[in-house]
Design an enzyme around this catalytic site. Structure first.
Site, PDB file in Angstrom:
ATOM      1  CE  LYS A   1      12.225  14.883   1.093  1.00 42.14           C
ATOM      2  NZ  LYS A   1      11.465  15.546   2.172  1.00 42.14           N
TER       3      LYS A   1
ATOM      4  NE  ARG B   1       3.237  14.010  10.380  1.00 43.48           N
ATOM      5  CZ  ARG B   1       3.660  14.038   9.137  1.00 43.48           C
ATOM      6  NH1 ARG B   1       3.112  14.840   8.289  1.00 43.48           N
ATOM      7  NH2 ARG B   1       4.625  13.255   8.720  1.00 43.48           N
TER       8      ARG B   1
ATOM      9  CG  HIS C   1       4.219  22.473   7.365  1.00 48.50           C
ATOM     10  ND1 HIS C   1       3.856  22.114   6.085  1.00 48.50           N
ATOM     11  CD2 HIS C   1       5.069  21.511   7.796  1.00 48.50           C
ATOM     12  CE1 HIS C   1       4.460  20.991   5.758  1.00 48.50           C
ATOM     13  NE2 HIS C   1       5.204  20.599   6.783  1.00 48.50           N
TER      14      HIS C   1
ATOM     15  CB  SER D   1       3.748  17.988   2.337  1.00 43.26           C
ATOM     16  OG  SER D   1       3.887  19.117   3.159  1.00 43.26           O
TER      17      SER D   1
END
Length: 164
Positions: free
Chosen positions: A46, A95, A22, A133
């Site tokens: 979440k 990614r 990040h 993460s």
């Protein structure tokens, strides 16, 4: 498009926790745009490891060296946040092709909800391409060393969470 049209951008995410990947994107975006706002999502659906306040604080701490970067928490729709801060561009990291497919769908939805909102996609530097993460949290929970994947303040906080 003139630079003025791109002067304020939002980099949204949960950032649970913020990683070196990040930070790589934030530093690069800070060179490209006049102002970068890290929009830390509350993400109530979440099960986050860190509170919204902690995640915003981490983002602020690790970007102190960047004069044109700020961090704010938000809840609700990303497009409402972008509208509220008068940003018309989102920064998103890609990614993998899976990220692309997900982001492609989001981008089209955002355009429907806020016409004129554009997305700029950045790919991470090679050394950060595999960091997420989720993976960092898993490694930390199981006692692994995450210091090469996250800023020091985050690594220390992950270590403390493991003790709890």
């Amino acid at each position: 498009m003139s630079k003025k049209a791109l002067s304020r951008v939002v980099y949204p995410g949960t950032f649970d926790p913020i990683t070196n990947g990040h930070l790589d994107l934030i530093e690069r975006a800070a060179k490209m745009f006049d102002e970068v706002i890290i929009a830390v999502a509350a993400s109530p659906s979440k099960n986050t490891m860190f509170t919204l306040e902690e995640r915003v604080d981490f983002a602020r701490q690790v970007t102190r060296h960047l004069d044109n970067v700020t961090a704010q928490g938000f809840s609700g729709l990303m497009v409402d946040f972008a509208r509220a801060v008068d940003a018309n561009v989102l920064i998103r990291g890609l990614r993998t092709t899976v990220d692309f497919e997900y982001e492609f769908g989001l981008t089209n939805m955002y355009r429907r909800l806020l016409p004129g909102l554009e997305s700029v996609f950045l790919t991470p530097s090679e050394e950060h391409a595999f960091i997420s993460s989720t993976i960092v949290r898993e490694v930390a929970i199981h006692g692994g060393d995450v210091t090469q994947f996250v800023p020091t303040v985050v690594a220390e906080a992950l270590h403390q969470k493991k003790k709890v």
